[in-house]
Enzyme design. Structure first.
Site, mmCIF file in Angstrom:
data_model
loop_
_atom_site.group_PDB
_atom_site.id
_atom_site.type_symbol
_atom_site.label_atom_id
_atom_site.label_comp_id
_atom_site.label_asym_id
_atom_site.label_seq_id
_atom_site.Cartn_x
_atom_site.Cartn_y
_atom_site.Cartn_z
ATOM 1 N N ASN A 1 37.889 -92.344 -22.306
ATOM 2 C CA ASN A 1 39.019 -91.603 -21.739
ATOM 3 C C ASN A 1 39.895 -92.437 -20.804
ATOM 4 O OD1 ASN A 1 40.327 -88.950 -20.624
ATOM 5 N ND2 ASN A 1 39.442 -89.980 -18.829
ATOM 6 N N TYR B 1 53.325 -97.116 -24.482
ATOM 7 C CA TYR B 1 52.234 -96.130 -24.395
ATOM 8 C C TYR B 1 51.940 -95.551 -25.782
ATOM 9 C CZ TYR B 1 49.608 -92.011 -22.932
ATOM 10 O OH TYR B 1 48.637 -91.051 -22.785
ATOM 11 N N LYS C 1 48.457 -95.595 -28.043
ATOM 12 C CA LYS C 1 47.736 -94.393 -28.496
ATOM 13 C C LYS C 1 47.738 -94.291 -30.027
ATOM 14 C CE LYS C 1 46.326 -92.914 -24.521
ATOM 15 N NZ LYS C 1 44.886 -92.846 -24.185
ATOM 16 N N THR D 1 47.606 -83.484 -14.473
ATOM 17 C CA THR D 1 46.586 -84.319 -13.823
ATOM 18 C C THR D 1 47.260 -85.126 -12.710
ATOM 19 O OG1 THR D 1 46.969 -86.234 -15.238
ATOM 20 C CG2 THR D 1 45.382 -84.599 -16.048
HETATM 21 N N1 LIG Z 1 47.932 -86.575 -18.301
HETATM 22 C C1 LIG Z 1 48.511 -86.481 -19.493
HETATM 23 O O1 LIG Z 1 49.568 -85.857 -19.657
HETATM 24 C C2 LIG Z 1 47.889 -87.129 -20.693
HETATM 25 C C3 LIG Z 1 48.373 -86.768 -21.955
HETATM 26 C C4 LIG Z 1 47.797 -87.341 -23.085
HETATM 27 C C5 LIG Z 1 46.771 -88.247 -22.950
HETATM 28 N N2 LIG Z 1 46.325 -88.592 -21.704
HETATM 29 C C6 LIG Z 1 45.253 -89.561 -21.623
HETATM 30 O O2 LIG Z 1 44.182 -89.002 -20.893
HETATM 31 C C7 LIG Z 1 43.435 -90.047 -20.273
HETATM 32 C C8 LIG Z 1 43.197 -89.682 -18.816
HETATM 33 O O3 LIG Z 1 44.450 -89.424 -18.209
HETATM 34 P P1 LIG Z 1 44.581 -88.577 -16.860
HETATM 35 O O4 LIG Z 1 45.894 -87.888 -16.949
HETATM 36 O O5 LIG Z 1 43.353 -87.788 -16.609
HETATM 37 O O6 LIG Z 1 44.729 -89.782 -15.800
HETATM 38 P P2 LIG Z 1 44.221 -90.020 -14.307
HETATM 39 O O7 LIG Z 1 45.068 -91.139 -13.802
HETATM 40 O O8 LIG Z 1 44.162 -88.727 -13.556
HETATM 41 O O9 LIG Z 1 42.727 -90.554 -14.520
HETATM 42 C C9 LIG Z 1 42.482 -91.765 -15.188
HETATM 43 C C10 LIG Z 1 41.166 -92.347 -14.686
HETATM 44 O O10 LIG Z 1 40.951 -93.576 -15.407
HETATM 45 C C11 LIG Z 1 40.566 -94.573 -14.495
HETATM 46 N N3 LIG Z 1 40.965 -95.884 -14.993
HETATM 47 C C12 LIG Z 1 42.229 -96.344 -15.173
HETATM 48 N N4 LIG Z 1 42.205 -97.624 -15.582
HETATM 49 C C13 LIG Z 1 40.890 -97.971 -15.666
HETATM 50 C C14 LIG Z 1 40.234 -99.170 -16.021
HETATM 51 N N5 LIG Z 1 40.922 -100.290 -16.332
HETATM 52 N N6 LIG Z 1 38.882 -99.190 -16.025
HETATM 53 C C15 LIG Z 1 38.176 -98.070 -15.672
HETATM 54 N N7 LIG Z 1 38.748 -96.916 -15.313
HETATM 55 C C16 LIG Z 1 40.097 -96.864 -15.307
HETATM 56 C C17 LIG Z 1 41.271 -94.226 -13.192
HETATM 57 O O11 LIG Z 1 40.629 -94.829 -12.067
HETATM 58 C C18 LIG Z 1 41.194 -92.703 -13.189
HETATM 59 O O12 LIG Z 1 40.012 -92.239 -12.560
HETATM 60 C C19 LIG Z 1 44.232 -91.338 -20.509
HETATM 61 O O13 LIG Z 1 43.658 -92.057 -21.591
HETATM 62 C C20 LIG Z 1 45.604 -90.836 -20.888
HETATM 63 O O14 LIG Z 1 46.291 -91.749 -21.715
HETATM 64 C C21 LIG Z 1 46.862 -88.051 -20.565
#
Ligand SMILES: NC(=O)c1ccc[n+]([C@@H]2O[C@H](COP(=O)([O-])OP(=O)(O)OC[C@H]3O[C@@H](n4cnc5c(N)ncnc54)[C@H](O)[C@@H]3O)[C@@H](O)[C@H]2O)c1
Length: 251
Positions: free
Chosen positions: A80, A145, A149, A180
């Protein structure tokens, strides 16, 4: 007894947002859960936190080994951890491209590589990758991005094919815009955060942002032994954004 009783799980990026909600849900449903994150200091019991940057192969291998030793095995991997990037194809230099692909794509490769020997030993092995609607729809200002993905979507299918005969299922979730901390940071940086939030909400037919708990629910569905016949799929969790074409509201 629930579907995750007796199972173990590792969630990358599990200290925040979707990963945190997923780790908490899997634990609430009976799994022993490890969180791998850059900063797992806020991770609370019963979750176990492990520090690693998914761009560092040595650190990932060490964290996965430590988690597996503490958990006594590994049944579920949730890939994730991810970072965002904005702009058109002209807007990011090579260093930024390499940096984002290193986290979002190679991060999945590194944790999966480290976890697979343990997953093969499980009777209920499942990998769930957090992909995005950016893999399946053309979104403005998201070239890098989206490319990352898109690679996660293809990698999910290829891994599902490679490991189905090892008894390892591989699926992904494709969230729309999820409320988030990451999206909070994006909104804070916008010239008019309220207008930006309203525009993002209106883009989804449900008229609101997806919640992290709703994505966690979809990840748990795919990870569950109850979904033993499901592999090589992408589950949209996007308020209908990918699949629906609504007529404009007329007043
Ligand atoms: N928020 C959205 O709208 C959304 C939509 C589609 C997909 N996503 C995907 O969901 C996933 C989580 O997103 P989120 O919104 O919860 O983000 P977030 O920023 O709230 O959490 C991401 C977490 O990943 C950790 N992280 C980042 N880089 C890292 C690394 N190099 N090594 C280890 N840990 C790392 C961060 O410390 C954080 O705890 C991502 O892959 C993102 O692409 C998010």
């Amino acid at each position: 007894m629930t579907d995750f009783t007796g199972l173990t799980a590792l969630v990358t990026g599990g200290a925040s947002g979707i990963g945190r909600a997923t780790a908490e849900l899997l634990a609430a449903r009976g799994a022993q859960v490890a969180v791998l994150d850059l900063d797992p200091s806020g991770v609370e019991k019963p979750l176990r936190g492990y520090v690693a940057d998914v761009t560092d192969d040595t650190a990932v291998r060490a964290a996965v080994a430590a988690a597996v030793a503490d958990l006594g095995g590994l049944d579920i991997l949730v890939n994730n951890a991810g970072i965002g990037a904005q702009g058109t194809v002209e807007d990011n230099d090579d260093d930024r491209w390499h940096a984002v692909l290193d986290v979002n794509v190679l991060g999945v490769v590194r944790t999966t590589r480290a976890a697979l020997p343990h997953l093969r030993a499980s009777a209920h092995a499942a990998i769930v990758n957090t992909c995005s609607i950016a893999a399946t729809a053309g979104l403005p200002q998201r070239a890098l991005y989206s490319a990352s993905k898109g690679a996660v979507l293809s990698l999910t299918l290829a891994m599902a094919a490679d490991h189905v005969r090892d008894g390892v299922r591989v699926n992904c979730v494709n969230p729309g815009t999820v409320d988030t901390p990451w999206v909070g940071r994006l909104l804070d940086a916008a010239p008019d955060p309220a207008a930006e939030r309203a525009a993002l909400a209106a883009r989804q037919p449900t008229g609101r942002l997806v919640t992290a708990d709703e994505v966690a629910g979809a990840i748990a569905y795919l990870a569950s032994p109850l979904s033993g016949a499901t592999t090589g799929t992408a589950l949209a969790v996007d308020g209908g954004m990918q699949g629906l074409r609504l007529r404009p509201v007329t007043r």
